[in-house]
Design a protein around this motif. Structure first.
Motif, PDB file in Angstrom:
ATOM      1  N   ASP A 122      -1.893  14.154 -12.520  1.00 30.33           N
ATOM      2  CA  ASP A 122      -1.901  14.970 -13.736  1.00 30.33           C
ATOM      3  C   ASP A 122      -1.103  16.262 -13.596  1.00 30.33           C
ATOM      4  O   ASP A 122      -0.505  16.737 -14.567  1.00 30.33           O
ATOM      5  CB  ASP A 122      -3.334  15.335 -14.136  1.00 30.33           C
ATOM      6  N   ASP A 123      -1.079  16.824 -12.399  1.00 35.56           N
ATOM      7  CA  ASP A 123      -0.405  18.097 -12.161  1.00 35.56           C
ATOM      8  C   ASP A 123       1.092  17.874 -11.910  1.00 35.56           C
ATOM      9  O   ASP A 123       1.485  17.134 -11.012  1.00 35.56           O
ATOM     10  CB  ASP A 123      -1.045  18.789 -10.957  1.00 35.56           C
ATOM     11  N   ARG A 124       1.910  18.537 -12.724  1.00 38.56           N
ATOM     12  CA  ARG A 124       3.366  18.386 -12.612  1.00 38.56           C
ATOM     13  C   ARG A 124       3.882  18.790 -11.234  1.00 38.56           C
ATOM     14  O   ARG A 124       4.767  18.142 -10.681  1.00 38.56           O
ATOM     15  CB  ARG A 124       4.031  19.222 -13.703  1.00 38.56           C
TER      16      ARG A 124
ATOM     17  N   GLN B 130       0.816  -1.211   0.000  1.00 36.60           N
ATOM     18  CA  GLN B 130       0.000   0.000   0.000  1.00 36.60           C
ATOM     19  C   GLN B 130       0.852   1.265   0.000  1.00 36.60           C
ATOM     20  O   GLN B 130       0.531   2.243  -0.676  1.00 36.60           O
ATOM     21  CB  GLN B 130      -0.927  -0.014   1.211  1.00 36.60           C
ATOM     22  N   SER B 131       1.940   1.268   0.739  1.00 35.65           N
ATOM     23  CA  SER B 131       2.796   2.445   0.838  1.00 35.65           C
ATOM     24  C   SER B 131       3.396   2.812  -0.524  1.00 35.65           C
ATOM     25  O   SER B 131       3.357   3.966  -0.945  1.00 35.65           O
ATOM     26  CB  SER B 131       3.897   2.165   1.861  1.00 35.65           C
ATOM     27  N   ALA B 132       3.943   1.816  -1.214  1.00 35.66           N
ATOM     28  CA  ALA B 132       4.537   2.065  -2.527  1.00 35.66           C
ATOM     29  C   ALA B 132       3.462   2.417  -3.550  1.00 35.66           C
ATOM     30  O   ALA B 132       3.658   3.306  -4.385  1.00 35.66           O
ATOM     31  CB  ALA B 132       5.331   0.849  -2.978  1.00 35.66           C
ATOM     32  N   GLN B 133       2.327   1.754  -3.486  1.00 35.87           N
ATOM     33  CA  GLN B 133       1.250   2.040  -4.432  1.00 35.87           C
ATOM     34  C   GLN B 133       0.728   3.461  -4.262  1.00 35.87           C
ATOM     35  O   GLN B 133       0.405   4.132  -5.236  1.00 35.87           O
ATOM     36  CB  GLN B 133       0.103   1.038  -4.273  1.00 35.87           C
ATOM     37  N   SER B 134       0.701   3.933  -3.036  1.00 31.73           N
ATOM     38  CA  SER B 134       0.283   5.309  -2.778  1.00 31.73           C
ATOM     39  C   SER B 134       1.246   6.297  -3.444  1.00 31.73           C
ATOM     40  O   SER B 134       0.824   7.288  -4.051  1.00 31.73           O
ATOM     41  CB  SER B 134       0.210   5.557  -1.277  1.00 31.73           C
ATOM     42  N   LEU B 135       2.538   6.017  -3.338  1.00 29.70           N
ATOM     43  CA  LEU B 135       3.528   6.878  -3.981  1.00 29.70           C
ATOM     44  C   LEU B 135       3.382   6.824  -5.501  1.00 29.70           C
ATOM     45  O   LEU B 135       3.450   7.857  -6.171  1.00 29.70           O
ATOM     46  CB  LEU B 135       4.945   6.489  -3.564  1.00 29.70           C
ATOM     47  N   VAL B 136       3.169   5.638  -6.053  1.00 30.29           N
ATOM     48  CA  VAL B 136       2.962   5.506  -7.498  1.00 30.29           C
ATOM     49  C   VAL B 136       1.783   6.377  -7.934  1.00 30.29           C
ATOM     50  O   VAL B 136       1.860   7.075  -8.943  1.00 30.29           O
ATOM     51  CB  VAL B 136       2.742   4.029  -7.906  1.00 30.29           C
ATOM     52  N   SER B 137       0.720   6.355  -7.164  1.00 30.50           N
ATOM     53  CA  SER B 137      -0.452   7.174  -7.488  1.00 30.50           C
ATOM     54  C   SER B 137      -0.114   8.656  -7.479  1.00 30.50           C
ATOM     55  O   SER B 137      -0.520   9.404  -8.367  1.00 30.50           O
ATOM     56  CB  SER B 137      -1.589   6.903  -6.508  1.00 30.50           C
TER      57      SER B 137
END
Length: 72
Positions: A46-48, A34-41
């Motif tokens: 969309d916003d740089r 979950q921790s890594a997936q949150s960072l991936v998200s």
């Protein structure tokens, strides 16, 4: 408190992002959590500026860990 596995996974995702991996490729070689997936998200926002803030925060955490000699 996060575990070493979560810390490593987030560091791996951040380093992969710096090496120009994106989206699903960021977690292709690690076990999903979950921790890594949150960072991936956050890195896929969309916003740089939002992506830059997410990456900067993670890189700062990695830097502090290296400085404290916590990364093994």
């Amino acid at each position: 408190m996060t575990t070493d596995v979560d810390d490593f996974a987030r560091a791996y995702v951040a380093a992969s992002y710096l090496l120009d991996r994106r989206d699903e490729a960021l977690m292709a070689d690690i076990s999903p959590n979950q921790s890594a997936q949150s960072l991936v998200s956050r890195l896929g926002h969309d916003d740089r500026q939002a992506r830059a803030q997410a990456l900067a925060a993670e890189l700062a955490r990695i830097s502090r860990a290296v400085e404290a000699r916590r990364i093994k």
